[in-house]
Design an enzyme around this catalytic site. Structure first.
Site, short mmCIF file in Angstrom:
data_model
loop_
_atom_site.label_atom_id
_atom_site.label_comp_id
_atom_site.label_asym_id
_atom_site.label_seq_id
_atom_site.Cartn_x
_atom_site.Cartn_y
_atom_site.Cartn_z
N ASN A 153 41.68 44.81 53.75
CA ASN A 153 41.41 43.42 54.14
C ASN A 153 42.72 42.63 54.00
OD1 ASN A 153 40.71 40.69 54.12
ND2 ASN A 153 38.85 40.99 52.89
N CYS A 169 40.19 33.68 54.57
CA CYS A 169 39.83 34.65 55.62
C CYS A 169 39.62 33.99 56.98
CB CYS A 169 38.55 35.40 55.25
SG CYS A 169 38.65 36.09 53.61
N HIS A 191 36.77 39.33 61.34
CA HIS A 191 37.65 39.48 60.19
C HIS A 191 37.30 40.80 59.51
CE1 HIS A 191 39.45 39.11 56.33
NE2 HIS A 191 38.32 38.82 55.71
O1 UT7 Z 1 37.17 38.62 53.00
C1 UT7 Z 1 36.10 38.48 52.12
C2 UT7 Z 1 36.49 39.27 50.93
N1 UT7 Z 1 35.52 39.99 50.24
C3 UT7 Z 1 34.51 40.72 50.77
O2 UT7 Z 1 34.26 40.76 51.92
C4 UT7 Z 1 33.74 41.51 49.78
C5 UT7 Z 1 32.29 41.68 50.16
N2 UT7 Z 1 31.66 42.58 49.22
C6 UT7 Z 1 31.88 43.88 49.25
O3 UT7 Z 1 32.58 44.37 50.12
C7 UT7 Z 1 31.19 44.74 48.22
O4 UT7 Z 1 30.36 43.92 47.42
C8 UT7 Z 1 32.17 45.53 47.33
C9 UT7 Z 1 32.85 46.61 48.15
C10 UT7 Z 1 33.22 44.62 46.73
C11 UT7 Z 1 31.42 46.21 46.21
O5 UT7 Z 1 30.41 47.02 46.72
P1 UT7 Z 1 28.94 46.96 46.12
O6 UT7 Z 1 28.15 47.95 46.84
O7 UT7 Z 1 28.50 45.52 46.17
O8 UT7 Z 1 29.18 47.44 44.63
P2 UT7 Z 1 28.93 46.69 43.25
O9 UT7 Z 1 29.90 45.58 43.05
O10 UT7 Z 1 27.48 46.34 43.15
O11 UT7 Z 1 29.26 47.82 42.24
C12 UT7 Z 1 28.56 49.05 42.24
C13 UT7 Z 1 29.14 49.97 41.16
C14 UT7 Z 1 29.29 49.28 39.81
O12 UT7 Z 1 29.01 50.25 38.82
P3 UT7 Z 1 27.55 50.28 38.09
O13 UT7 Z 1 27.41 48.90 37.47
O14 UT7 Z 1 26.57 50.54 39.19
O15 UT7 Z 1 27.72 51.38 37.11
C15 UT7 Z 1 30.76 48.93 39.75
O16 UT7 Z 1 31.25 48.87 38.44
O17 UT7 Z 1 30.47 50.36 41.56
C16 UT7 Z 1 31.39 50.08 40.48
N3 UT7 Z 1 32.68 49.73 41.06
C17 UT7 Z 1 33.62 50.65 41.36
N4 UT7 Z 1 33.65 51.98 41.23
C18 UT7 Z 1 34.75 52.63 41.65
C19 UT7 Z 1 33.14 48.50 41.40
N5 UT7 Z 1 34.38 48.62 41.92
C20 UT7 Z 1 34.69 49.94 41.89
C21 UT7 Z 1 35.83 50.66 42.30
N6 UT7 Z 1 35.81 52.01 42.17
N7 UT7 Z 1 36.91 50.08 42.85
#
Ligand code: UT7
Length: 340
Positions: A297, A114, A267
């Protein structure tokens, strides 16, 4: 003669195929509402069969060179930032050199994900200040779509990433070049580059790789090791802290303050990260680039795409004070401050 570098031209290219959140929801268990709420993304672009990362880079480079008034033979050196090269080796720089029909100029690939574009800009600036090169083509390009796991197991990263490319022409100017009318003269001012391998496995691609045997196997592919592996919360937490920190660092180095900034291009990792950084720094919305809703992204391509859009639609003018900042895999984080 003391030399500085400036952006002579900029361009970008997105593949035409739009993939909406609803399209992804047909493939695995996710929803438009979840993706928009957690990331701000509405759609992204995916390449069609036959299009490579180098092809996207070529299109962006041609636009940047046209903007700068350069021909391919004017370029002294290529810097190519990508985490999704056409082959494991050689890097994409030489493929771009060939596709642009250039002579045998040097081509260096950057692998800081990134932050690749910002690391590349700092590298171009150092080469130019040293007098080694005068005209450098810097490209950030990615084809993520072929590496994503478009299944329930891969959904946390599959919804985030998209394909695209951005390029800049960086040229030498005399350090004491006169200002253009009442505008400050255009030049790169300063950079800050950081890395911390303690979090390397929080965002990585496990395979293919030679750190363990075999280089690649069907079992590893089936286990998802060829798709990005990410600890999203750890990435998020660190990003929100490091973006303002590194922007503050380059501003302090140039004896300037956040109020002096005309435009910031973070970014495009997540709209919530961009928003958190914007509000922590007290910047108005119109001064902070945000296009993640359209493209997702695009890693090394996201900053040059967003900057190119802002330059070509007039939001960024010659002489404006612009800060580029990135955080991502490594972890690495970096910022550049420039007068456009
Ligand atoms: O360039 C750098 C690259 N990466 C980043 O910048 C990523 C930075 N992080 C993020 O953007 C966020 O952490 C995410 C968008 C990836 C995830 O958001 P979050 O609010 O941290 O969600 P989480 O991983 O804690 O997941 C929350 C819930 C989970 O379900 P439970 O355990 O609460 O039942 C996941 O299983 O959301 C679920 N989940 C999804 N649901 C629908 C995870 N991915 C998905 C999905 N669709 N694609």
């Amino acid at each position: 003669m003391s030399l500085r570098a400036r952006l002579a031209g900029i361009g970008h290219h997105l593949p035409p195929r739009v993939v909406t959140n609803d399209d992804l929801a047909q493939l695995f268990d996710t929803s438009d509402a979840w993706i928009q709420e957690r990331t701000g993304i509405r759609e992204r672009r995916f390449v069609d069969e036959g299009t490579t990362c180098t092809d996207l880079a070529e299109a962006a480079s041609r636009q940047a060179m046209e903007h700068a008034g350069w021909e391919p033979e004017d370029v002294d050196f290529i810097l190519f930032a990508t985490l999704s090269p056409d082959l494991y080796f050689p890097g994409n720089g030489v493929f771009l050199q060939k596709q642009l029909g250039m002579g045998p100029v040097g081509a260096l690939d950057l692998r800081t994900q990134c932050t690749g574009f910002v690391y590349g800009l700092a590298t171009a600036d150092a080469y130019i200040r040293s007098g080694m090169y005068r005209r450098i083509l810097l490209v950030g390009a990615e084809v993520h779509s072929r590496g994503l796991r478009l299944t329930d197991e891969g959904r946390d990263t599959a919804v985030l990433f998209g394909d695209g490319a951005g390029a800049v022409c960086v040229e030498a100017v005399e350090a004491d070049a006169p200002a253009q009318g009442d505008r400050p003269s255009s030049q790169l001012l300063t950079h800050a580059l950081h890395g911390d391998g303690a979090n390397a496995l929080d965002l990585c691609l496990k395979k293919p790789g030679l750190g363990s045997f075999p280089f690649i196997s069907q079992e590893q592919i089936d286990a998802g090791d060829t798709a990005p592996s990410m600890n999203g919360r750890e990435v998020f937490k660190n990003a929100v802290r490091r973006f303002p920190e590194v922007i503050g660092e380059v501003l302090a180095d140039a004896s300037l303050a956040a109020d002096d900034l005309d435009f910031v291009v973070p970014h495009q990792a997540n709209a919530r990260i961009t928003e958190a950084v914007r509000s922590r720094m007290g910047l108005p919305e119109e001064k902070v680039a945000s296009n993640i809703h359209n493209y997702g992204n695009t890693t090394a391509a996201s900053i040059p795409i967003a900057l190119s859009e802002a330059v070509h639609d007039g939001r960024v003018q010659r002489g404006d004070l612009v800060c580029l900042a990135a955080f991502g895999a490594g972890f690495t984080w970096a910022a550049s401050l420039l007068r456009y």
